[in-house]
Design an enzyme around this catalytic site. Structure first.
Site, PDB file in Angstrom:
ATOM      1  N   PHE A  86       0.862  -1.187   0.000  1.00 14.08           N
ATOM      2  CA  PHE A  86       0.000   0.000   0.000  1.00 14.08           C
ATOM      3  C   PHE A  86       0.896   1.233   0.000  1.00 14.08           C
ATOM      4  O   PHE A  86       1.609   1.501   0.969  1.00 14.08           O
ATOM      5  CB  PHE A  86      -0.929   0.055   1.210  1.00 14.08           C
ATOM      6  CG  PHE A  86      -1.830   1.256   1.159  1.00 14.08           C
ATOM      7  CD1 PHE A  86      -2.971   1.248   0.373  1.00 14.08           C
ATOM      8  CD2 PHE A  86      -1.518   2.416   1.842  1.00 14.08           C
ATOM      9  CE1 PHE A  86      -3.788   2.373   0.283  1.00 14.08           C
ATOM     10  CE2 PHE A  86      -2.320   3.544   1.763  1.00 14.08           C
ATOM     11  CZ  PHE A  86      -3.460   3.512   0.970  1.00 14.08           C
TER      12      PHE A  86
ATOM     13  N   ASP B 161       9.595   2.883   1.750  1.00 11.78           N
ATOM     14  CA  ASP B 161       8.406   3.665   2.067  1.00 11.78           C
ATOM     15  C   ASP B 161       8.202   3.604   3.581  1.00 11.78           C
ATOM     16  O   ASP B 161       7.650   2.641   4.112  1.00 11.78           O
ATOM     17  CB  ASP B 161       7.191   3.100   1.325  1.00 11.78           C
ATOM     18  CG  ASP B 161       5.923   3.905   1.585  1.00 11.78           C
ATOM     19  OD1 ASP B 161       5.885   4.676   2.570  1.00 11.78           O
ATOM     20  OD2 ASP B 161       4.949   3.742   0.826  1.00 11.78           O
TER      21      ASP B 161
ATOM     22  N   LYS C 106       2.938  11.522   6.549  1.00  7.91           N
ATOM     23  CA  LYS C 106       2.105  11.357   7.736  1.00  7.91           C
ATOM     24  C   LYS C 106       2.646  12.081   8.964  1.00  7.91           C
ATOM     25  O   LYS C 106       2.419  13.253   9.137  1.00  7.91           O
ATOM     26  CB  LYS C 106       1.853   9.871   7.996  1.00  7.91           C
ATOM     27  CG  LYS C 106       1.013   9.216   6.882  1.00  7.91           C
ATOM     28  CD  LYS C 106       0.479   7.893   7.283  1.00  7.91           C
ATOM     29  CE  LYS C 106      -0.297   7.211   6.156  1.00  7.91           C
ATOM     30  NZ  LYS C 106      -1.480   7.935   5.693  1.00  7.91           N
TER      31      LYS C 106
END
Length: 401
Positions: A141, A226, A255
């Site tokens: 994801f 990531d 984030k």
């Protein structure tokens, strides 16, 4: 509109249904706790998918944002501004990299890394035009833009959005040998999550990241990590790669870099990689804006103390020890690292969403993924007492079911 029921009804009627929220309407939040419009308090055990690692309304981050709001919020990158240099230098020092390319969202940062890897492949590695490929993982994801969903194996994210962007090879997560077999002379990068969050907090086998690093080095291929969800303190280290002392060629960050205040993302790499980007080849009006940089500087200052990394490691031991006690009592498996756990619920008891709704009724907010799995990722500021209480509520829910 003032009640939760009224607000939910209008939201469902007037917005696209791209999310399936739990039926709670949050009005305010402090630390690890949130309060809905009726005044009921809940312990937040999701943290905005790690966006709120440092808690809701972290005083240092809020102060930095408020101070910057009074001075300057946006110039676009058409001009320099006085927060940009410190942000780039600070994030470069934190990652140990020469250069930073700031954007806004995590998906933008992933797209940026893909573009940089391809351009590096053509200009530095010498791959023939239009032939570059990037190796990615099953169950990944990385976001939901058109290019990213082109290599997603999640039917919800992938199906119905073609035609798809070519140039990706999907291999099994956790298998270094699968990567080795997929690499050819046109491979420019391996894109990997050190821990797969959306897939259910999947931790790869010990030594996997070390082998990925070795394979990339041997084949002159960029290792791209990531760390959008796994990085910036969540796992008990600054980056999840740190658990194997692995340094990727490119970090993808987002984030928590925005402190739960504004969207901030970036990639970090050395000059021989990021130097391939020239003026006009990539950018964003809001990427690296003054407000984002001021918030990012505050986040970097917090991480430089090491306090949150140590706290996540210590409380993570408490979380996982308590969750392991639930094995055989409605819990099938527990995975994770630091203050991050994927908990597989016995499907005979209920779905992950049903368990999440039952937890909500008990004052704990968590999120399901992939059937009967729930994720727990509270803000790192959570107290040990509240953390134990949250797991106690899960135990009570399982006993009721």
């Amino acid at each position: 509109m003032s009640t939760s029921a009224e607000l939910i009804e209008v939201s469902e009627r007037r917005s696209a249904h791209n999310y399936h929220p739990l039926p709670v309407v949050i009005h305010e939040a402090h630390g690890a706790w949130v309060t809905d419009v009726e005044g009921k308090r809940y312990l937040d055990c999701l943290s905005g998918y790690s966006s709120l690692n440092f808690g809701h309304g972290n005083p240092k981050i809020i102060e930095a944002a408020q101070e910057q709001l009074k001075n300057l919020t946006l110039t676009s990158r058409a001009f320099y501004h006085d927060q940009f240099a410190q942000f780039c230098a600070g994030l470069g020092d934190l990652t140990g990299k020469d250069m930073i390319l700031p954007m806004n969202t995590g998906a933008e940062a992933v797209e940026t890394a893909i573009k940089v890897a391809r351009k590096w492949g053509y200009e530095v590695k010498g791959v023939a035009p239009e032939q570059a490929n990037i190796i990615v993982m099953e169950d990944n994801f990385h976001g939901r833009t058109t290019t990213i969903i082109s290599f997603s194996t999640d039917p919800d994210a992938h199906d119905g959005f073609g035609p798809y962007t070519p140039g990706f090879r999907i291999v099994r997560y956790g298998s270094a040998e699968a990567i080795r077999e997929a690499i050819d002379d046109n491979t420019v990068a391996v894109l990997v999550e050190p821990i797969q969050g959306e897939a259910g907090v999947l931790v790869p086998p010990d030594g996997y990241l070390t082998e990925v690093r070795r394979i990339c080095t041997e084949n002159n291929v960029l290792m791209i990590a990531d760390e959008i969800q796994s990085g910036l303190g969540r796992t008990g280290r600054t980056f999840a790669c740190d658990h194997e002392n692995v340094v990727p060629d490119v970090y993808i960050l987002g984030k928590a870099l925005g402190g739960g205040v504004v969207p901030v993302s970036a990639i970090a790499a050395d000059e021989d990689v990021l130097g391939v980007i020239k003026p006009g080849q990539h950018g964003s009006t809001f990427g690296g804006n003054p407000l984002a940089c001021a918030v990012g500087i505050a986040v970097i200052d917090i991480l430089n103390t090491g306090e949150f990394q140590a706290r996540a490691a210590r409380l993570g031991e408490v979380l996982h020890a308590r969750l392991r006690e639930l094995a055989g009592k409605g819990v099938v498996a527990v995975r994770g690292r630091g203050l991050w756990a994927g908990v597989d619920i016995d499907p005979a008891l209920g779905t992950g969403r049903e368990v999440s709704k039952a937890l909500m009724a008990r004052g704990v907010l968590a999120k399901d993924t992939h059937g009967s799995t729930i994720r727990l990722a509270p803000p790192i500021v959570i107290s040990e007492e509240d953390l134990v209480w949250a797991v106690d509520q899960l135990a009570a829910v399982l006993e009721e079911l």
